[in-house]
Design an enzyme around this catalytic site. Structure first.
Site, PDB file in Angstrom:
ATOM      1  N   LYS A 173       0.755  -1.252   0.031  1.00 19.68           N
ATOM      2  CA  LYS A 173      -0.184   0.198  -0.334  1.00 19.68           C
ATOM      3  C   LYS A 173       0.670   1.468   0.117  1.00 19.68           C
ATOM      4  CE  LYS A 173      -4.000  -2.072   2.445  1.00 19.68           C
ATOM      5  NZ  LYS A 173      -5.066  -1.542   1.524  1.00 19.68           N
TER       6      LYS A 173
ATOM      7  N   ARG B 241     -10.353 -11.595   1.825  1.00 23.27           N
ATOM      8  CA  ARG B 241     -10.952 -12.992   1.371  1.00 23.27           C
ATOM      9  C   ARG B 241     -10.701 -14.160   0.995  1.00 23.27           C
ATOM     10  NH1 ARG B 241     -11.422  -9.030  -4.178  1.00 23.27           N
ATOM     11  NH2 ARG B 241     -11.582  -7.929  -3.067  1.00 23.27           N
TER      12      ARG B 241
HETATM   13  N1  BES Z   1      -8.325  -3.634   4.198  1.00 24.81           N
HETATM   14  C1  BES Z   1      -8.378  -3.456   2.493  1.00 24.81           C
HETATM   15  C2  BES Z   1      -9.824  -2.598   1.982  1.00 24.81           C
HETATM   16  C3  BES Z   1      -9.559  -0.950   3.093  1.00 24.81           C
HETATM   17  C4  BES Z   1      -9.209   0.079   2.555  1.00 24.81           C
HETATM   18  C5  BES Z   1     -10.165  -1.160   3.785  1.00 24.81           C
HETATM   19  C6  BES Z   1      -9.227   0.855   3.299  1.00 24.81           C
HETATM   20  C7  BES Z   1     -10.562   0.064   4.410  1.00 24.81           C
HETATM   21  C8  BES Z   1      -9.643   1.278   4.349  1.00 24.81           C
HETATM   22  C9  BES Z   1      -8.488  -4.265   1.663  1.00 24.81           C
HETATM   23  O1  BES Z   1      -7.548  -5.278   2.241  1.00 24.81           O
HETATM   24  C10 BES Z   1      -7.441  -4.673   0.817  1.00 24.81           C
HETATM   25  O2  BES Z   1      -6.924  -3.979   0.282  1.00 24.81           O
HETATM   26  N2  BES Z   1      -8.189  -4.300  -0.094  1.00 24.81           N
HETATM   27  C11 BES Z   1      -8.177  -3.899  -1.789  1.00 24.81           C
HETATM   28  C12 BES Z   1      -8.581  -4.887  -2.580  1.00 24.81           C
HETATM   29  C13 BES Z   1      -8.164  -4.387  -4.221  1.00 24.81           C
HETATM   30  C14 BES Z   1      -6.657  -5.105  -4.107  1.00 24.81           C
HETATM   31  C15 BES Z   1      -9.170  -5.393  -5.163  1.00 24.81           C
HETATM   32  C16 BES Z   1      -8.335  -2.022  -2.243  1.00 24.81           C
HETATM   33  O3  BES Z   1      -9.619  -2.314  -1.566  1.00 24.81           O
HETATM   34  O4  BES Z   1      -8.122  -1.768  -2.163  1.00 24.81           O
HETATM   35 MN    MN Z   2      -5.725  -5.568   2.360  1.00 19.78          MN
END
Ligand code: BES
Ligand code: MN
Ligand code: ZN
Length: 541
Positions: A296, A370
């Site tokens: 990230k 997931r």
């Molecule tokens: N934990 C995150 C989702 C999230 C991001 C929750 C910011 C709250 C605030 C999750 O694991 C994630 O990183 N999801 C990705 C999915 C994508 C790679 C398809 C996302 O939402 O960017």
């Molecule tokens: Mn994630």
């Protein structure tokens, strides 16, 4: 902090502060016995024009005979229109609780008496009045509004806070003074609300705890602590070895780059009959989500310590249910893990075999929630044969784009369940809204090499795609998935976990008790509808 309800007149109870609700004309609740000192104080405020703006609470000091040292006058204006959204009442009550907490925070108030007459607090006749729920929502909100943890401040600060009666944790007792006819409902709601509020606080504390402390092992320790308190609660933990033996390839792929091993924790609460199938809650418990190799961006990455808020809500619910001794069987499962980059971490392109036998091509290591959930869902379905499965997860950033920070998303395979959850959520001001899991979306999950990829090729509907992915692991059981990414914590100046959706999940449990056949019903606290009572207001001038 202790909560109590009484039918005694609020004007006869000695206290540091009495809370009086008034409408815009400065008229307080239905009391024939309001002492002159109180009436005069309120009249004085009104004459000055100080009650014209709602949401401003005023502290006044009674002159002459009064059992309260101070009176907090809280103007309430509330009108429920035919087209008001269904969470309006709960939002209003929570708002009042927040106003009170804010107004008393500067005073050395140890005991508070609240002239609690929900007919007056609504300030309008309601078609859907429910005294139990009103007291429940109000109590849980007040508890959360006054609570603030200083667990991670230094000792010196903590010691100072302890001495300061001015700080909110100094509030020792809150009494809701109501009428005879309401007492039973208010008491019941208060008991429920206190358990719900404390469950939310547990979820908040876990969320706010830093990720170097609150790791998967910490969750295990907390679960064991809870089980020690409650004989009907047992805990089982699957570590790396056990997960390997079960073939949880997706779960393990998330955690293999982390020095902190995974913990799949199941808490079994047996309050019902041995033959009753359990209600199963599953929580995403990423104690830190760096994204892994699909790392990230740096800004705000600390907030990914909140990626365990689904698991935190499971812990809060198990605590509240056990505390209330609910006569049902519940399983709470926590998929605890940490997602880190490392030379042995999962790469984009890796293919793993899940516990269900389906293979997954991991195209993005940041879509890890997931992956831990799919194996956990397979595990709980096989092991506990639940009557229903509800999972909570901070699953997609896309959910924030879709619904912002007010409303969580619900998806599922049984419309009756998702609709029931949606309705209940609005009643307790913990709102969720349904998104569709249609085949058009599921069709996007195609991999040329494995059975499915963990992300879709297209750009849109990220929240739904994640729901569709999870659905591939659901067998023949009613299932709902709550994406709480937008609601589990607040950012910015008021950064902190919210304790959502503990209230909704508890309300779901109360409802199940309420709708059980009478012969089956134990004496547990259910939500009862109050008989409509005529609304009488004695106007004091
Ligand atoms: N934990 C995150 C989702 C999230 C991001 C929750 C910011 C709250 C605030 C999750 O694991 C994630 O990183 N999801 C990705 C999915 C994508 C790679 C398809 C996302 O939402 O960017
Ligand atoms: Mn994630
Ligand atoms: Zn995540």
């Amino acid at each position: 902090m202790k909560f109590a309800a009484t039918a005694q007149s609020p004007y006869g109870i000695k206290c540091d502060c009495l809370v009086e609700f008034v409408n815009k004309n400065g008229i307080n609740a239905i009391a024939k016995d309001t002492p002159t000192a109180v009436t005069q104080a309120i009249n004085h405020l009104r004459q000055q024009g100080d009650l014209s703006e709602s949401a401003h609470a005023r502290m006044v000091y009674p002159e002459g005979e009064a059992s309260a040292k101070r009176i907090l006058v809280v103007p309430v204006e509330f009108e429920l229109k035919a087209n008001s959204p269904a969470h309006t009442t709960g939002k209003h009550l929570s708002g009042i609780a927040n106003t009170i907490a804010k107004a008393i925070s500067d005073y050395p108030i140890k005991d508070l008496v609240i002239h609690f007459d929900d007919r007056f607090m609504h300030s309008a006749p309601l078609s859907d009045q429910d005294g139990v729920r009103d007291a429940q929502v109000f109590t849980a909100a007040l508890l959360n509004a006054v609570y603030k943890s200083d667990a991670f401040k230094g000792k010196e600060t903590q010691d100072k806070n302890k001495k300061k009666l001015k700080s909110l944790p100094g509030l020792a007792k809150v009494t809701l003074a109501t009428q005879d006819a309401e007492l039973k409902d208010v008491k019941q709601g208060l008991v429920q609300g206190e358990a719900v509020g404390l469950g939310m606080i547990t979820a908040r504390n876990l969320g706010d705890a830093p990720p170097n402390i609150c790791n998967p092992q910490y969750f295990t320790a907390e679960a064991k602590k809870l089980a020690k308190k409650h004989p009907k609660l047992t805990v089982k933990v699957l570590g790396e070895k056990e997960l390997k033996a079960l073939g949880a390839g997706a779960y393990l792929a998330v955690t293999q780059g982390s020095a902190n091993p995974p913990q799949l924790i199941t808490m079994e609460y047996k309050g019902g009959k041995a033959s009753d199938k359990p209600i199963c809650f599953v929580g995403k418990g990423l104690t830190f989500d760096s994204g892994g190799i699909s790392i990230k961006p740096g800004a705000g990455m600390d907030e990914m310590k909140y990626d365990m808020c689904g698991a935190g809500s499971v812990m809060g619910v198990m605590q509240a249910a056990a505390e209330l001794k609910l006569p049902i069987n519940i399983v709470g499962a926590i998929a605890a893990a940490e997602n880190m980059p490392a030379s042995n971490a999962t790469r984009p392109g890796d293919i793993v075999t899940t516990m269900s036998g389906q293979t997954v091509e991991i195209l993005n290591t940041d879509a890890e929630g997931r992956l831990v959930l799919c194996d956990t869902l397979t595990y709980v379905q096989d092991k506990f044969k639940p009557q229903v499965v509800i999972n909570m997860a901070t699953l997609t950033g896309a959910c924030i784009v879709a619904l912002g920070h007010h409303t969580a998303a619900v998806m599922g395979n049984t419309p009756e369940l998702t609709q029931e959850l949606q309705e209940l959520s609005l009643k307790v001001n913990d709102p969720i809204w349904e998104l569709p899991l249609w085949s058009e979306y599921t069709d996007d999950l195609k991999s040329p090499f494995a059975d499915i990829p963990n992300i879709a090729g297209g750009r849109g509907a990220g929240t739904i795609i994640a729901g569709c992915y999870l659905q591939k692991f659901i067998k023949d059981v009613p299932w709902a998935h709550l994406d709480i990414a937008g609601v589990a914590w607040n950012s910015g100046a008021a950064k902190g976990a919210t304790g959502r959706p503990v209230h909704l999940l508890m309300q779901y449990l109360f409802k199940q008790l309420d709708t059980k056949p009478a012969s089956d019903k134990a004496a547990g606290p259910a939500v009862r509808k109050r008989k409509p009572t005529a609304r009488k207001t004695t106007v004091k001038k």
